[in-house]
Scaffold this motif. Structure first.
Motif: not given
Length: 413
Positions: A90-101, A115-118
């Motif tokens: 919570k409350s980071n600056q995350i823009e990308e969520v890789p499938a492998g994560a 900041r996750v867009a997808s």
């Protein structure tokens, strides 16, 4: 809270939970000395931006929290951890969520206020996923694969950029707690001119009664009571930032849209205070107490209760009857509570219920009929869970009663 000095001195050997908040900019190598025992790792409130690729060396790690750090990408190292099932960033600056994560065994994923867009289609492969917290991001759609998450029970998608209601959530057979307000597809707030507008200067604020993610509730008394309200009231001042459930102003909107009901705290007036919205409400008598406690890490989505807590079936039946009445009232006003839980219920010795905390509430009168019906069905599942929890508080001597069997048949049918 532990210290880095303790960790590096070997003083924490054998612990199962480690919590470090020391302005860390890099993952401490000494954490690996706890690999044989560590199950819960809390590195929130640091300055981390990445995790080591060999995080999987923590072979017993089940839970990781890294809120309030500087991550811009959900670390792929998480995906290789063999037992990791609860992830909180919570409350980071995350823009990308890789499938492998995303470990396949994930049960609890918190990405609130980023900041996750997808999201990747891999989300649908998380067959054990029960809680998904996505409020306060930049999502314009949800992956179609989400409908495969048949165990998902709690979903927060408020305060995003969704331009239409995501029908995929209606296909989730166990979804009970949904919040979706604060998206572009939602209607704008009403002015609610039926409620008088007051100023903080009209009130004397006394002791704090409670506070949550959306604001602070205090006891207040009037300096200028021109509307004829009770001398003492409760005053809630909403915070401005997004919460785990969504925007505080959507909570205010729900409270003002509901009208009066004997099992809801009555709103009296709108208020403005130093740029923050506020709400003046009837003061709850001091003899009311919480019926339940919030979910734990172990229970994930289900409430917890005090050891030994029980009520006779007549009292439990009254609790349930009142909550059924509230649920009907909410549906009549096309408002989804989104958090219908015993921990949001107050009761007194007479068995009277007061239901509150509308932080996850969403209006849905503007949606299509099938969508309104689907949302009502989700709320009905939450009520069924509440009834199950109440029956779990019934003493053995009452389980043979007709009333217990009637209620049991309702939840098991």
């Amino acid at each position: 809270m532990h210290t880095l000095a303790q960790l590096e001195a070997g003083a924490l050997q054998g612990i199962t939970r480690l919590q470090l908040a020391a302005g860390l900019t890099a993952f401490p190598e000494a954490i690996y000395t706890l690999a044989d025992s560590l199950e819960i790792l809390d590195l929130s409130n640091n300055a981390l931006s990445e995790l080591p690729a060999d995080l999987h060396r923590l072979t017993n790690l089940r839970v990781i929290f890294c809120s309030n750090n500087r991550f811009r990408r959900l670390p792929e190292a998480l995906g290789a951890c063999p037992k990791l099932e609860m992830i909180g960033f919570k409350s980071n600056q995350i823009e990308e969520v890789p499938a492998g994560a995303l470990p396949e065994q994930t049960r609890w994923l918190i990405l609130t206020d980023n900041r996750v867009a997808s999201l990747p289609e891999r989300l649908g492969m998380l067959k054990r996923l029960q809680k998904l917290m996505l409020a306060g991001n930049q999502l314009t759609a949800l992956p179609a694969s989400l409908r495969q998450c048949h165990h998902l029970e709690l979903l927060r998608i408020s305060a995003n950029l969704l331009t239409s209601f995501p029908d995929v959530v209606l296909d989730l057979p166990r979804l009970c707690w949904l919040a979706f307000a604060g998206n572009p597809f939602c209607e704008s707030h009403s002015e609610h001119g039926e409620f008088p507008q007051v100023s903080m200067e009209d009130l004397q604020i006394h002791d704090v009664l409670g506070q949550g993610a959306s604001g602070v509730i205090s006891r207040g008394s009037w300096k200028r009571n021109i509307h004829g309200f009770s001398d003492e009231v409760a005053v809630k001042v909403f915070k401005g930032e997004v919460t785990s459930d969504g925007y505080p102003l959507d909570e205010l909107e729900a409270c003002l849209s509901l009208g009066q009901h004997p099992n809801l705290v009555t709103p009296l007036a709108r208020m403005h205070s130093a740029g923050h919205a506020g709400l003046v409400m009837e003061l709850i008598p001091a003899d009311y107490r919480n019926l339940g406690q919030p979910p734990s890490l172990a229970s994930c989505t289900r409430d917890t209760f005090t050891a030994g807590q029980s009520f006779r079936i007549q009292t439990l039946s009254r609790f349930i009857e009142q909550m059924q009445s509230v649920a009907s009232h909410l549906q009549e006003h096309s408002i989804s509570h989104g958090d219908l839980y015993a921990h949001n219920v107050l009761v007194n010795d007479e068995g009277h219920v007061l239901f509150g905390d509308f932080g996850a509430a969403s209006r849905y009168h503007f949606l299509a009929k099938y969508q309104r019906e689907g949302i009502a069905q989700i709320e009905a599942r939450a009520l069924t869970c509440f009834i199950e929890d109440m029956l779990g508080l019934c003493p053995e001597e009452d389980k043979g009663t007709t009333e217990y069997q009637r209620l049991l048949a309702r939840v098991s049918g």
